[in-house]
Structures are given as C-alpha cells and as structure tokens.
Design an enzyme around this catalytic site. Structure first.
Site, PDB file in Angstrom:
ATOM      1  N   ARG A  39       1.100  -1.429  -0.254  1.00  0.00           N
ATOM      2  CA  ARG A  39       0.045   0.080   0.322  1.00  0.00           C
ATOM      3  C   ARG A  39       1.118   0.953  -0.070  1.00  0.00           C
ATOM      4  NH1 ARG A  39      -4.206  -1.621   4.855  1.00  0.00           N
ATOM      5  NH2 ARG A  39      -4.519  -3.454   3.553  1.00  0.00           N
ATOM      6  N   GLY A  49      -3.707 -11.867   2.727  1.00  0.00           N
ATOM      7  CA  GLY A  49      -4.589 -12.324   3.995  1.00  0.00           C
ATOM      8  C   GLY A  49      -5.124 -10.702   4.394  1.00  0.00           C
ATOM      9  N   ARG A  63     -15.062  -7.868  -3.059  1.00  0.00           N
ATOM     10  CA  ARG A  63     -14.996  -7.223  -3.475  1.00  0.00           C
ATOM     11  C   ARG A  63     -13.921  -5.938  -3.693  1.00  0.00           C
ATOM     12  NH1 ARG A  63     -16.808  -8.202   2.249  1.00  0.00           N
ATOM     13  NH2 ARG A  63     -14.622  -7.112   3.678  1.00  0.00           N
ATOM     14  N   HIS A 118      -6.147 -12.376  16.893  1.00  0.00           N
ATOM     15  CA  HIS A 118      -4.278 -12.865  16.903  1.00  0.00           C
ATOM     16  C   HIS A 118      -3.363 -13.628  17.432  1.00  0.00           C
ATOM     17  CE1 HIS A 118      -3.746  -8.612  14.999  1.00  0.00           C
ATOM     18  NE2 HIS A 118      -4.543  -8.265  16.263  1.00  0.00           N
ATOM     19  N   ASP A 119      -2.571 -14.514  17.026  1.00  0.00           N
ATOM     20  CA  ASP A 119      -1.668 -15.559  16.567  1.00  0.00           C
ATOM     21  C   ASP A 119      -2.696 -15.778  18.243  1.00  0.00           C
ATOM     22  OD1 ASP A 119       0.899 -17.646  16.629  1.00  0.00           O
ATOM     23  OD2 ASP A 119       0.603 -16.559  18.267  1.00  0.00           O
ATOM     24  N   ASN A 162      -4.896 -15.530  20.043  1.00  0.00           N
ATOM     25  CA  ASN A 162      -6.756 -15.966  19.974  1.00  0.00           C
ATOM     26  C   ASN A 162      -6.938 -17.489  19.182  1.00  0.00           C
ATOM     27  OD1 ASN A 162      -6.765 -12.811  19.617  1.00  0.00           O
ATOM     28  ND2 ASN A 162      -7.636 -13.283  21.399  1.00  0.00           N
ATOM     29  N   ASP A 213       1.265 -17.700  14.843  1.00  0.00           N
ATOM     30  CA  ASP A 213       0.941 -17.253  13.069  1.00  0.00           C
ATOM     31  C   ASP A 213       2.290 -17.749  12.498  1.00  0.00           C
ATOM     32  OD1 ASP A 213      -0.468 -14.893  13.468  1.00  0.00           O
ATOM     33  OD2 ASP A 213       1.462 -13.551  14.551  1.00  0.00           O
TER      34      ASP A 213
END
Length: 409
Positions: free
Chosen positions: A62, A109, A117, A152-153, A155, A182
């Site tokens: 980006r 990811g 979309r 995240h990782d 979780n 991860d």
C-alpha cells in the site's frame, strides 16, 4: 569430508549485477513467481520463506509515508521485489491482474470477502490464470462462525487447544510470541499448501484455492503430541502438559547465576550418561528410578539443588557436547555467538539488524546470501516496465515510482 560438507551446503552470495531481482537469481525455487498482497504477520513471513528459497516474490504494498526509505528491520520483506499499488484507484485492479498473468501463486491475508470486494477474488483470478494457486492466510479460515471476527496469534492457538497443551497446569498460558500460530500454524502451512498446489498445477494445469487458517494449522500440530499419549502419558492430555509429570530427566533447571539449562535425557543410555557426568551413577535411586513416577519429584528437587551450585557456563563446560541431551537456554544475541550456530552460519547481521539465514539448506540449489531489505516501492518502475505499462498509465493507475518517498495518492 567435513570441508566438502561445508562447501556443498554453503549459502552462495547473490549476483549483485541485477539487484532488482531480489533473491530470485538462485535457489531451489528459482523460476517460481509469487504475487503477495502484503498484509500482516504470517502472509509476509510465508513470502519471505519462499523468497529465501529463490522464488521471485513481488510484494504489492500500500502507499505509505515511508516509501523509498530504508527499513532494515522489516525482515519479512527481505529477498522480495516491492511495488506500490493502491488497488482502490481506478485501473489498479487491472494492473494487479496483469501481475498474476505470469504467476504461479498468490498470497493474500485479508479478511474473508475483502479480495472479492476489490474484484480480485479467486473466481476472477483463476478465470484469468487457470493454473494459479490462490493462497489465503487467515486466523479463523474462510468459513465458520468466527471467520469474520478479528483476532491474533494467541486467540487462534487458544481455540485450537495448542496454547492449553503448551502451558503448565495452573500457570498463566503464554506461548512464544507469534511462533505457534502465525508461523508454525499459519505461514508454514500456507507455504506447504502453495508448493503442493504448484506441483499439482504442473501436472494438470489446474489451479486452486489454499485455505490456510492458523486455527487449523495449530490444531494439526497437536497430532504429534497426541501420538505419544497412550505410551507416555496414559492417554491423558493433562499429563502431556509441560512439567505435569515432574520427570527429573526432562525439564529445565535454574543455575547459580539465574540462567537456565534444559535436560531431556529420555532414553536410558542418555540418562545413564547424564547421571555419570553428574557423579550420581553410584546413587541407586538415580540409577534405578528413572521410570518410577513416585521418585521423580524427590529426585527433581535434588537435581534442582545440584544445578543451583554452578553457573550456566560451568554446566555448559561440563555437559555440552556430550550425549546427556543438554543445552543452555540462550537469548537470541547469545545464540548468535554460540560456536555451533557460528559454524552453521545461522545468524547474520545485515544493516545492523540481527536475523537468521534461510532454512532448510540445499546441496545443489543453495539459497542466495542475504542482502538488504528493499525499501517500500523500490521495484515499482522495473516491475511495471516488465508489464509494458508506461509512465502515464502508472500515474493513472495509482502507482508510485521507485524513487518516491511520499506517494501522492
């Protein structure tokens, strides 16, 4: 013979005559082209792993204020070619699709549905490039009740059961940051999936979607531990948790200087070597009670007292290099200075940043020597030139030139 091994498995220096090619001039994956829609965490790590092995990984990034600036600490960008593309700009989606025309695989990811979309979902990309392997990296997977929920990782590994199994009973659950979910449960499974998909596409020309979810991968890792449950833990998950059984021959010990060592003398012959070197081979309790759970707590307390009498360095001098299944617990900076790691060139310092060399190692197609991490957008002009997109179209489609530090988006 030792010299031959060192030469055979050496990591070769990269040919710097064309630095815009990243690490893709050599390596076992030379000739493989990957397009990476850069996101967070495991996706970029997977791309780095494939670039380490010689794939031409084009990272689509980006626009950002640091475009063109050095970023030596962003190791997951090493070995790749970086371009800036704002896929929300008119015409930028077409540019992205032109990138995948010659690609073997795609890494993304984003949350499920985002690529669709944007007009870059699997149906669109596979219709344009039927052999494309479309890799999707998420925490919860592409479907299921939690697929749209943030996480995240920690979780993902908590829900998979991996974090529980990696935690001592009654202790706060903590896993090494990012490694279990991860990397191990995410990036590595995505890499395996992509390479397997590419191999299949080479046979029949048919691409497919790889749904790599960290909750899946970290759960799959448990199969290794589960396989030991009947013989080693009486079929109990609880007993398979760290230190649950208190085995004195399979645990860490604190030393006199506050540092730690690890002993894992599981096999009888290695255990015998351990107690011999500790001067305990005349103590019948240590000799005869390795397989007696009733004795483990007492023997563990005695070993704890013994190991607290010397520093980690002293125990290392006594036990390292022997068949006692011993190792000192080292911080990364210490690990980088260890003679074994130096001999294998495991750690490198590039532009002042400590990092590790590509793994695994290949005897015929070695990976390139590590070079500087490219700035964001460093290869925009070159990559788009390969697509024969002229400067006007570059501006129209939201690209930044390789020399721009601030993208005017």
């Amino acid at each position: 013979m030792e010299t031959l091994k060192k030469l055979t498995y050496a990591i070769h220096p990269v040919d710097l005559s064309n630095p815009n090619r990243g690490n893709s001039l050599m390596g076992v994956l030379k000739g493989v082209k990957i397009i990476e829609m850069v996101g967070l965490g495991p996706g970029p790590f997977c791309g780095m792993l494939l670039a380490d092995l010689g794939a031409d990984v084009i990272a689509v990034e980006r626009p950002a204020a640091d475009a063109g600036s050095p970023r030596p600490w962003e190791l997951c960008s090493r070995g790749k070619r970086s371009i800036i593309l704002d896929v929300k700009k008119p015409g930028a989606v077409e540019t992205f699709l032109e990138l995948i025309d010659g690609a073997d695989a795609l890494i993304e990811g984003l949350r499920p549905g985002v690529m669709e979309r944007l007009g870059l979902g699997p149906e669109v990309c596979l219709a344009r490039r039927p052999s494309l392997v479309y890799g999707r990296m998420t925490g919860w997977g592409q479907y299921g009740p939690l697929s749209q929920v943030a996480g995240h990782d920690a979780n993902y590994v908590a829900l998979s059961g991996a974090l529980w199994l990696a935690t001592q009973s009654g202790q706060q659950p903590d896993a090494p940051p990012g490694l279990l979910g991860d990397v191990a449960g995410g990036a590595l499974y995505l890499a395996i999936g992509l390479l397997a998909g590419i191999l299949r596409a080479m046979q029949d020309g048919q691409g497919q979607v790889v749904d790599a979810a960290m909750v899946d991968g970290s759960a799959h890792l448990l199969n290794f531990a589960i396989s030991f449950l009947p013989d080693h833990y009486g079929g109990s998950f609880e007993k398979a948790r760290p230190a649950a059984l208190g085995m004195h021959w399979d645990r860490p010990y604190l030393c006199a200087d506050g540092e730690w060592i690890v002993i894992q003398a599981v096999e009888l012959k290695f255990y015998a070597e351990l107690i011999r070197r500790l001067g305990l081979d005349q103590d019948e309790r240590f000799v005869n009670e390795q397989r007696n759970p009733a004795a483990w707590a007492t023997l563990g307390e005695e070993l704890s007292a013994l190991f607290r009498t010397k520093s980690r360095a002293e125990w290392t001098r006594l036990l390292e290099g022997t068949d006692t299944c011993f190792a000192p617990v080292l911080a990364p900076e210490e690990a980088a200075a260890h003679p074994h790691n130096i001999a294998r060139n495991i750690y490198k310092t590039i532009d002042g940043v400590l990092q590790t060399a590509p793994a695994p190692r290949f005897s015929v197609t070695p990976s390139a020597e590590l070079i500087s991490v490219p700035p964001r957008g460093a290869h925009t002009k070159d990559v788009l030139a390969e697509l024969q997109i002229n400067s006007k179209r570059m501006g129209d489609r939201g690209q930044a030139t390789a020399s721009a530090r601030l993208a005017d988006m």
